[in-house]
Motif scaffolding. Structure first.
Motif, PDB file in Angstrom:
ATOM      1  N   GLY A  76       0.798  -1.223   0.000  1.00  0.00           N
ATOM      2  CA  GLY A  76       0.000   0.000   0.000  1.00  0.00           C
ATOM      3  C   GLY A  76       0.826   1.266   0.000  1.00  0.00           C
ATOM      4  N   LEU A  77       2.139   1.142   0.210  1.00  0.00           N
ATOM      5  CA  LEU A  77       3.016   2.313   0.215  1.00  0.00           C
ATOM      6  C   LEU A  77       2.952   3.068  -1.104  1.00  0.00           C
ATOM      7  CD1 LEU A  77       5.271   4.094   1.398  1.00  0.00           C
ATOM      8  CD2 LEU A  77       6.915   2.328   0.717  1.00  0.00           C
ATOM      9  N   PHE A  78       2.653   2.343  -2.207  1.00  0.00           N
ATOM     10  CA  PHE A  78       2.629   3.033  -3.495  1.00  0.00           C
ATOM     11  C   PHE A  78       1.580   4.140  -3.512  1.00  0.00           C
ATOM     12  CE2 PHE A  78      -0.943   0.258  -4.289  1.00  0.00           C
ATOM     13  CZ  PHE A  78      -1.764   1.023  -5.103  1.00  0.00           C
ATOM     14  N   ALA A  79       0.479   3.961  -2.754  1.00  0.00           N
ATOM     15  CA  ALA A  79      -0.576   4.976  -2.729  1.00  0.00           C
ATOM     16  C   ALA A  79      -0.045   6.272  -2.128  1.00  0.00           C
ATOM     17  CB  ALA A  79      -1.777   4.468  -1.949  1.00  0.00           C
ATOM     18  N   SER A  80       0.715   6.164  -1.015  1.00  0.00           N
ATOM     19  CA  SER A  80       1.333   7.353  -0.415  1.00  0.00           C
ATOM     20  C   SER A  80       2.341   7.965  -1.369  1.00  0.00           C
ATOM     21  CB  SER A  80       2.026   6.978   0.895  1.00  0.00           C
ATOM     22  OG  SER A  80       1.117   6.473   1.839  1.00  0.00           O
ATOM     23  N   ALA A  81       3.079   7.113  -2.068  1.00  0.00           N
ATOM     24  CA  ALA A  81       4.095   7.610  -3.003  1.00  0.00           C
ATOM     25  C   ALA A  81       3.462   8.402  -4.131  1.00  0.00           C
ATOM     26  CB  ALA A  81       4.901   6.440  -3.561  1.00  0.00           C
ATOM     27  N   PHE A  82       2.358   7.906  -4.655  1.00  0.00           N
ATOM     28  CA  PHE A  82       1.710   8.619  -5.759  1.00  0.00           C
ATOM     29  C   PHE A  82       1.065   9.914  -5.272  1.00  0.00           C
ATOM     30  CE2 PHE A  82       1.762   6.245  -9.769  1.00  0.00           C
ATOM     31  CZ  PHE A  82       2.513   5.162  -9.374  1.00  0.00           C
ATOM     32  N   ARG A  83       0.563   9.923  -4.052  1.00  0.00           N
ATOM     33  CA  ARG A  83       0.037  11.177  -3.502  1.00  0.00           C
ATOM     34  C   ARG A  83       1.165  12.194  -3.384  1.00  0.00           C
ATOM     35  NH1 ARG A  83      -3.067   7.795  -0.073  1.00  0.00           N
ATOM     36  NH2 ARG A  83      -1.555   8.048   1.621  1.00  0.00           N
ATOM     37  N   THR A  84       2.357  11.719  -2.995  1.00  0.00           N
ATOM     38  CA  THR A  84       3.524  12.602  -2.900  1.00  0.00           C
ATOM     39  C   THR A  84       3.846  13.227  -4.246  1.00  0.00           C
ATOM     40  OG1 THR A  84       4.469  11.350  -1.063  1.00  0.00           O
ATOM     41  CG2 THR A  84       6.000  12.674  -2.372  1.00  0.00           C
ATOM     42  N   LEU A  85       3.699  12.454  -5.311  1.00  0.00           N
ATOM     43  CA  LEU A  85       3.974  12.951  -6.660  1.00  0.00           C
ATOM     44  C   LEU A  85       2.829  13.789  -7.209  1.00  0.00           C
ATOM     45  CD1 LEU A  85       5.588   9.756  -8.230  1.00  0.00           C
ATOM     46  CD2 LEU A  85       6.757  11.859  -7.610  1.00  0.00           C
ATOM     47  N   GLY A  86       1.696  13.838  -6.500  1.00  0.00           N
ATOM     48  CA  GLY A  86       0.558  14.615  -6.977  1.00  0.00           C
ATOM     49  C   GLY A  86      -0.114  14.005  -8.197  1.00  0.00           C
ATOM     50  N   ILE A  87      -0.034  12.681  -8.315  1.00  0.00           N
ATOM     51  CA  ILE A  87      -0.591  12.000  -9.487  1.00  0.00           C
ATOM     52  C   ILE A  87      -1.887  11.306  -9.087  1.00  0.00           C
ATOM     53  CG2 ILE A  87      -0.222  10.123 -11.146  1.00  0.00           C
ATOM     54  CD1 ILE A  87       2.745  10.746 -11.001  1.00  0.00           C
ATOM     55  N   PRO A  88      -3.006  11.648  -9.741  1.00  0.00           N
ATOM     56  CA  PRO A  88      -4.267  10.948  -9.454  1.00  0.00           C
ATOM     57  C   PRO A  88      -4.114   9.464  -9.758  1.00  0.00           C
ATOM     58  CG  PRO A  88      -4.635  12.912 -10.798  1.00  0.00           C
ATOM     59  CD  PRO A  88      -3.147  12.673 -10.782  1.00  0.00           C
ATOM     60  N   PHE A  89      -4.732   8.632  -8.929  1.00  0.00           N
ATOM     61  CA  PHE A  89      -4.579   7.194  -9.116  1.00  0.00           C
ATOM     62  C   PHE A  89      -5.927   6.532  -8.900  1.00  0.00           C
ATOM     63  CE2 PHE A  89      -3.086   2.920  -8.298  1.00  0.00           C
ATOM     64  CZ  PHE A  89      -1.997   2.818  -9.164  1.00  0.00           C
ATOM     65  N   PRO A  90      -6.305   5.589  -9.778  1.00  0.00           N
ATOM     66  CA  PRO A  90      -7.590   4.893  -9.609  1.00  0.00           C
ATOM     67  C   PRO A  90      -7.645   4.180  -8.267  1.00  0.00           C
ATOM     68  CG  PRO A  90      -6.608   4.401 -11.748  1.00  0.00           C
ATOM     69  CD  PRO A  90      -5.563   5.115 -10.955  1.00  0.00           C
ATOM     70  N   GLU A  91      -8.846   3.946  -7.772  1.00  0.00           N
ATOM     71  CA  GLU A  91      -9.020   3.308  -6.476  1.00  0.00           C
ATOM     72  C   GLU A  91      -8.672   1.823  -6.555  1.00  0.00           C
ATOM     73  OE1 GLU A  91      -9.810   3.115  -2.462  1.00  0.00           O
ATOM     74  OE2 GLU A  91      -9.788   4.893  -3.752  1.00  0.00           O
ATOM     75  N   PRO A  92      -7.628   1.365  -5.817  1.00  0.00           N
ATOM     76  CA  PRO A  92      -7.270  -0.061  -5.863  1.00  0.00           C
ATOM     77  C   PRO A  92      -8.150  -0.877  -4.933  1.00  0.00           C
ATOM     78  CG  PRO A  92      -5.733   1.129  -4.480  1.00  0.00           C
ATOM     79  CD  PRO A  92      -6.687   2.162  -5.030  1.00  0.00           C
ATOM     80  N   VAL A  93      -8.334  -2.143  -5.268  1.00  0.00           N
ATOM     81  CA  VAL A  93      -9.042  -3.067  -4.385  1.00  0.00           C
ATOM     82  C   VAL A  93      -8.124  -4.186  -3.909  1.00  0.00           C
ATOM     83  CG1 VAL A  93     -11.310  -2.598  -5.363  1.00  0.00           C
ATOM     84  CG2 VAL A  93      -9.897  -4.385  -6.374  1.00  0.00           C
ATOM     85  N   ALA A  94      -7.006  -4.404  -4.608  1.00  0.00           N
ATOM     86  CA  ALA A  94      -6.055  -5.439  -4.208  1.00  0.00           C
ATOM     87  C   ALA A  94      -4.705  -5.147  -4.841  1.00  0.00           C
ATOM     88  CB  ALA A  94      -6.547  -6.826  -4.630  1.00  0.00           C
ATOM     89  N   VAL A  95      -3.641  -5.564  -4.157  1.00  0.00           N
ATOM     90  CA  VAL A  95      -2.282  -5.429  -4.672  1.00  0.00           C
ATOM     91  C   VAL A  95      -1.599  -6.779  -4.517  1.00  0.00           C
ATOM     92  CG1 VAL A  95      -0.083  -4.225  -4.479  1.00  0.00           C
ATOM     93  CG2 VAL A  95      -2.206  -3.006  -3.990  1.00  0.00           C
ATOM     94  N   SER A  96      -0.986  -7.279  -5.587  1.00  0.00           N
ATOM     95  CA  SER A  96      -0.353  -8.592  -5.563  1.00  0.00           C
ATOM     96  C   SER A  96       1.100  -8.498  -5.997  1.00  0.00           C
ATOM     97  CB  SER A  96      -1.083  -9.561  -6.514  1.00  0.00           C
ATOM     98  OG  SER A  96      -2.470  -9.591  -6.234  1.00  0.00           O
ATOM     99  N   LEU A  97       1.978  -9.202  -5.274  1.00  0.00           N
ATOM    100  CA  LEU A  97       3.370  -9.312  -5.700  1.00  0.00           C
ATOM    101  C   LEU A  97       3.448 -10.254  -6.891  1.00  0.00           C
ATOM    102  CD1 LEU A  97       5.306  -9.619  -2.332  1.00  0.00           C
ATOM    103  CD2 LEU A  97       5.609  -7.837  -4.047  1.00  0.00           C
TER     104      LEU A  97
END
Length: 290
Positions: free
Chosen positions: A18-39
């Motif tokens: 979920g860290l990627f969500a914070s990272a994209f907010r830091t970049l100011g880039i809108p991001f679609p709402e995720p429901v799952a993240v898989s390695l």
């Protein structure tokens, strides 16, 4: 061999997708709402002698039913060869999965971040056939988190901030806030984050500051994630050995079986498969249930 800071800088996304969500907010880039993240498997090898591995690969399933791939690369210095690799990663991933692909490069110094941000253009100068635009997180745009309450709200992002700013003159304030927040955190979680921080700071004065801040408490944490890194390396190496033995012996390995071997994380199972691969005439004999 990759360095400990290199491992920590991208592996934190594996431990906390979920860290990627914070990272994209830091970049100011809108991001679609995720429901799952898989390695996902990080091996992007296409031709056996030319192996390519992305540092971390996440598949992000979105609320609208779609998915995208997030390839994360930790870059410690300028490396001209990397730019062609990044273009390859994106093209290969899109060709293989048909998902939209995003490249995120994380850096610990401003010069490398600026270099990594430059567009990768392939083709004619005025009409390139392919343009790759990496997203870059580095000291220039990752906030320095120096308030313990703010750290507690998003500890993975605070750890990432500490690693990214490890050479900054204000690193002591960042680490003090992080240490205070970790002392109030669940012990098991604190162990992971403390080890990531120490590994990520690398051979910098900041590492000694961190050890002094955590004091004897850090001795309970040290080695937890480092052991995980070692175990993962053994697992990945064992899977590669099995595939290499089968290839040398001329045993056909369908893609499904290849993915099963490469994706197995149980070292005991891999050891059994390794012994079978030495004499087995089919991959089914290698993977047969005991």
């Amino acid at each position: 061999m990759v360095s400990s800071p290199h491992e920590a800088h991208h592996r934190i996304f594996q431990e906390n997708p979920g860290l990627f969500a914070s990272a994209f907010r830091t970049l100011g880039i809108p991001f679609p709402e995720p429901v799952a993240v898989s390695l996902m498997d990080t091996d992007l090898t296409e031709i056996r002698p030319l192996e390519r591995h992305v540092d971390t690969l996440l598949r992000i399933d979105l609320v609208d039913g779609g998915s995208l791939l997030l390839a994360i690369e930790a870059q410690g210095r300028k490396d001209p060869d990397k730019r062609s690799s990044w273009a390859y990663y994106l093209a290969h991933l899109y060709a293989k999965f048909r998902y939209p692909c995003v490249l995120l490069v994380v850096c610990r110094d401003k010069g490398t971040a600026e270099w990594a941000s430059e567009p990768i253009r392939i083709g004619l100068d005025k009409h390139p056939s392919l343009v790759a635009l990496p997203l870059v997180l580095g000291p220039h745009n990752v906030p320095m988190v120096t308030d313990a309450a703010t750290v507690a709200d998003d500890i993975p992002m605070a750890v990432f901030s500490a690693i990214t700013h490890s050479n900054d003159h204000d690193i002591a304030a960042i680490l003090e806030a992080l240490a205070e927040a970790l002392r109030a955190t669940d012990a098991d979680a604190a162990a992971v984050f403390a080890e990531f921080t120490e590994a990520g700071l690398g051979a910098t004065p900041a590492r000694e500051i961190w050890r002094n801040l955590m004091g004897t408490g850090l001795s309970h944490f040290r080695g937890f994630v480092a052991e995980s890194f070692r175990d993962e390396g053994r697992v990945e190496g064992r899977g590669e050995d099995i595939l290499r033995i089968l290839a040398v012996r001329g045993v056909a390995v369908p893609e499904e079986a290849r993915q099963r071997i490469a994706g197995c994380k149980d070292l005991a199972v891999l050891d059994v498969w390794f012994e079978r691969a030495i004499t087995a005439t089919t991959v089914d004999a290698v993977l047969a249930e005991s």
